[in-house]
Design an enzyme around this catalytic site. Structure first.
Site, mmCIF file in Angstrom:
data_model
loop_
_atom_site.group_PDB
_atom_site.id
_atom_site.type_symbol
_atom_site.label_atom_id
_atom_site.label_comp_id
_atom_site.label_asym_id
_atom_site.label_seq_id
_atom_site.Cartn_x
_atom_site.Cartn_y
_atom_site.Cartn_z
ATOM 1 N N SER A 24 -9.188 -116.761 -88.406
ATOM 2 C CA SER A 24 -9.927 -117.832 -87.748
ATOM 3 C C SER A 24 -10.706 -117.371 -86.511
ATOM 4 O O SER A 24 -11.501 -118.119 -85.958
ATOM 5 C CB SER A 24 -8.999 -118.985 -87.397
ATOM 6 O OG SER A 24 -8.170 -118.622 -86.331
ATOM 7 N N LYS B 254 -5.569 -126.975 -82.291
ATOM 8 C CA LYS B 254 -6.603 -126.190 -81.609
ATOM 9 C C LYS B 254 -7.464 -127.076 -80.723
ATOM 10 O O LYS B 254 -7.792 -126.721 -79.587
ATOM 11 C CB LYS B 254 -7.483 -125.482 -82.647
ATOM 12 C CG LYS B 254 -6.772 -124.307 -83.313
ATOM 13 C CD LYS B 254 -7.609 -123.730 -84.425
ATOM 14 C CE LYS B 254 -6.943 -122.504 -85.035
ATOM 15 N NZ LYS B 254 -7.648 -122.021 -86.226
#
Ligand code: ADP
Length: 802
Positions: free
Chosen positions: A708, A751
């Site tokens: 990611s 996140k």
């Protein structure tokens, strides 16, 4: 049985049977019968049959009998001896006498001081009373002598005599109370008729049988009947022997055990060990109250018997003792009733937890299924999420909702299989596995058992702990769970297992397969504020005894604690800080008897010290070649700085910061992509040949991996090569491909919440992650701007304006 043992004359009743002693076998007295008178005195014997040739010592005390003997002794010493039909009759009449008997010669009379006579006489010949001629003062009768018929020299007769001798000898051998000399005596009898009479007289059988023997005229038939009576006697003697041997063996065993126990006791005393009688008694008493099965009872009995024999000071003693204690302490078939009151369950879940609506609904669905199915054979719930998010407390509420005991077992860092299955008793410091230990504490066989952190159960040289765990959780196997220490099977199938994990990825696949995953992501600021207000503060107030004291923690203070003193997904740190505030208030109240009515920011700083975190991370981004990524960790989301720099070299790429392979590959991909597209982003191609690129991700102690960070690394490198700063307050997450595509990634809520905590204002995400953002309550992401992209060009454009 033949009776030779009692050789003493005894004074008894009237005429008593005394041992028959064959003093001689000389029966031939040719003139005996010729010299007999027509009439003889009759002596009635109570329970004896006299046979010809046999010498019989008897004592007599009945007047009638004494007179018979005295008169006879005074004349020809001859008397007719017959048996009484009934031995119990004291004053027999003529009808009470047997008509056939033996004529005897009195050999000796001994007068005893008390008037009793002891008479020794010898049977001479068989006779039959023909007429009783006198009844008083004693019986007199006319008679005829009975002659033996049959031949005594046939082979059959001889065989019969031999068999009689053999059988009688065998009886003597197996009868402990007949002297062995008796068999020698038997061997020396040559006269077969005497042999028959001698054995018949000593037979231990019925009076009537002896009488029948006497009455048989045919000598061969008499021998034959005697043999069959002897055989009967022999069988009886054998049986008696067997029985007495058996009882003797049993008695011997008992005596031996008693003797050994006594010895053991004295050895124990000598060794100075303490007496364990009381302990054993108490254990036995406790065992009586247990509802366990036969097998467990047997194991317990065996153990306790062993304990009884052991010295208390030996190490083995405590091993056996502890094992038995465990068996006694464990709940066996002790269940709390199953109660699946869904209304009550909803109430319990709501009562202790703010929000989490979807999760609560799933728990209730799960309980409803359990209620309908009536067993525990459904997938096991697994709460996955960062720490302090309420996984344990949800488990507790489930237990409360269904009215069962709650036990938590922490499995974090568990590698040794024996921690689950138990150590073998023989090891030093051996213990049962954690499951059995927990059940021992819970005292109930069907608690709600929370297995915390199943993702941290591992495998090492001590075995595969996750496999053991799988066995515990598998409804097909856990009814017979075997603990090595307990050495018994235990039924775990009634337990409601719940598991928790921080990281889904590290749960062993087979184990994961058995679990029903319930994802709990971190809380937003607003949620944390509500949790603090509604749950944590009241709870801590109570825990610190401050319920009656009036003070307030305003919302701004709570928010400041969350933003400036914590950086977490859950609320554990927050809870700790609130507890610190409560402690401070308690101290002030107790020492100064006064408390601040309102915990404002000034007081807060005094209690918690200087702020620990700042929300403004932008100030760090002051140079080209620095980008902010978003990362997911088992402890929640976090922001990730990626730094890069150039120095002289040969155009190679170096990566540091404890990066995993996937992350390294992402960096190579980004580097190659830029090499291929340098024109587009106005990059001087020399940089790829003449410069050395170093990428570093700080906090090198923390391992980092995953795809990611792809777009962040690429943005970071572009910024470095193009020498352009990245847009302030911007963070990003997404995977890249060599062709410049942006792919979606996971952990979006965590996140985003982490980005917000850190003061980020814009976030770049893959278009496919848009749905995850839509799942988040809008109020939590207020103030954040999202860019959903598909290609790297878009990312670079947003971040660098290129
Ligand atoms: P975990 O097991 O996930 O690490 P815990 O269940 O121990 O976390 O939670 C830590 C503390 O936070 C507990 O006191 C718990 O009651 C509280 N808590 C967590 N989530 C919530 C919530 N949604 N509502 C109320 N309290 C919560």
């Amino acid at each position: 049985m033949l009776n030779f043992d009692n050789m003493n004359f005894k004074q008894d009743d009237e005429i008593d049977f005394l041992p028959i002693m064959p003093l001689t076998e000389n029966m031939e007295d040719d003139h005996f019968e010729e010299n007999l008178k027509d009439e003889i005195g009759i002596l009635a014997l109570k329970n004896t049959v006299l046979f010809p040739g046999v010498i019989l010592p008897i004592t007599i005390s009945r007047d009638k009998s004494i007179k018979t003997i005295q008169d006879a002794y005074a004349s020809d010493k001859i008397v007719g001896v017959v048996a009484q039909k009934e031995s119990s009759i004291e004053e027999p009449t003529t009808q009470d006498l047997m008509l056939k008997g033996t004529i005897a010669k009195i050999l000796k009379i001994i007068k005893m001081p008390d008037g009793v006579l002891t008479v020794i006489m010898q049977g001479k010949c068989r006779f039959e009373i023909t007429t009783i001629s006198q009844e008083t003062p004693y019986f007199k009768a006319q008679f005829k002598v009975l002659k033996d018929t049959g031949k005594n020299n046939t082979a059959t007769f001889k065989a019969l005599i031999d068999s009689i001798k053999d059988t009688a000898t065998k009886i003597i051998q197996i009868s402990p109370n007949i002297p062995v000399q008796a068999s020698l005596f038997l061997k020396n009898i040559d006269n077969p008729t005497f042999l028959i009479h001698f054995i018949a007289g000593n037979l231990n059988g019925d009076m009537n049988e002896k009488q029948s023997l006497l009455e048989i005229d045919d000598i061969e038939q008499r021998a034959s009947l005697l043999l069959s009576l002897l055989n009967k006697e022999f069988q009886f003697a054998e049986l008696k022997n067997k029985v007495s041997n058996k009882t003797k063996i049993e008695l011997d065993k008992q005596q031996k055990e008693y003797y050994l126990n006594q010895q053991l006791k004295s050895i124990k005393d000598e060794l100075g060990g303490e007496s364990n009688d009381k302990e054993i008694k108490e254990m036995r008493k406790k065992a009586e109250t247990k509802k366990w099965g036969k097998h467990i009872q047997e194991t317990f009995e065996k153990g306790i018997e062993k304990l009884e024999r052991m010295n208390t000071s030996t190490p083995d003693y405590s091993t056996v003792y502890n094992h038995l204690e465990l068996i006694l302490d464990l709940p066996w078939d002790e269940y709390s009733t199953n109660e699946y009151d869904i209304k009550k369950a909803r109430h319990a879940l709501d009562n202790y937890h703010f929000g989490l609506e979807k999760i609560k609904d799933r728990i209730l669905e799960y309980l409803a299924v359990l209620k309908l199915k009536g067993d525990m054979k459904s997938p096991i719930l697994c709460f996955v999420g960062p720490p302090g998010i309420g996984k344990t407390s949800l488990g507790k509420s489930i237990a409360e909702a269904i009215d069962r005991k709650f036990i938590k077992i922490s499995l974090g860092g568990l590698h040794d299989e024996a921690e689950i299955r138990g150590h073998r008793k023989t090891y030093i410091g051996a213990m049962p596995g954690r499951i059995i230990q927990a059940l021992r504490k819970s005292k109930i066989s069907n608690p709600v058992m929370l297995l915390d952190e199943v993702d941290k159960v591992g495998t090492d040289y001590k075995g595969d702990a996750s496999n053991a765990l799988l066995e515990v959780l598998d409804p097909e196997q856990n009814a017979n769970f075997y603990d090595n220490y307990l050495e018994l099977e235990y039924d775990l199938s009634k337990i409601l297992f719940i598991t928790t994990a921080n990281n889904l990825q590290t749960i062993q696949p087979a184990l994961k397969d058995r679990l029903e995953i319930i994802d709990l992501s971190g809380y937003a600021l607003e949620e944390k504020t509500e949790i603090a207000k509604k749950h944590l503060i009241p709870k801590q107030k109570e825990a610190h005894g401050l319920t009656k004291i009036n003070f307030q923690i305003p919302e701004t203070t709570i928010k400041t604690i969350i933003e400036k003193y914590t950086r977490e997904s859950g609320v554990r740190e927050l809870d700790r800080h609130i507890s610190a505030i409560m402690r401070n208030i308690a101290l002030n109240y107790v020492s100064k008897n006064e408390v601040a009515k309102k915990i404002d920011l000034e007081i807060l700083q005094k209690i918690l010290g200087k702020e620990r975190y700042t929300t403004d991370v932008y100030q760090k981004i002051i140079v080209p070649g620095l980008a902010i990524g978003l990362a997911w960790t088992p402890f929640g989301g976090d922001i990730l700085f990626i730094e890069s720099t150039l120095c002289e070299g040969k155009g190679d790429l170096k990566l540091t910061g404890n990066l995993g392979n996937v992350m390294k590959e992402s960096a190579s991909t980004a580097y190659t992509f830029l090499k291929a597209n340098y024109k587009k982003y106005k990059i001087d191609p020399k940089v790829f040949n003449e410069q050395h690129v170093h990428i570093h991700v700080p906090e090198g102690a923390t391992p980092k991996d995953g795809p990611s960070a792809g777009i962040t690394i690429l943005t970071c490198l572009t910024s470095l090569f193009a020498n352009k700063k990245i847009k302030p307050y911007l963070a990003m997450t997404g995977e890249i491909t060599l062709r410049g595509q942006v792919l979606p990634v996971g952990g979006i809520k965590e996140k985003i919440l982490a980005a917000k905590r850190s003061g980020i204002k814009e976030i770049i995400l893959c278009k496919d992650n848009e749905k995850d953002v839509l799942d988040i309550e809008t109020s939590f992401i207020k103030g954040l701007k999202f860019h959903f992209v598909e290609k790297m060009d878009e990312v670079i454009h947003i971040a660098l304006g290129l």
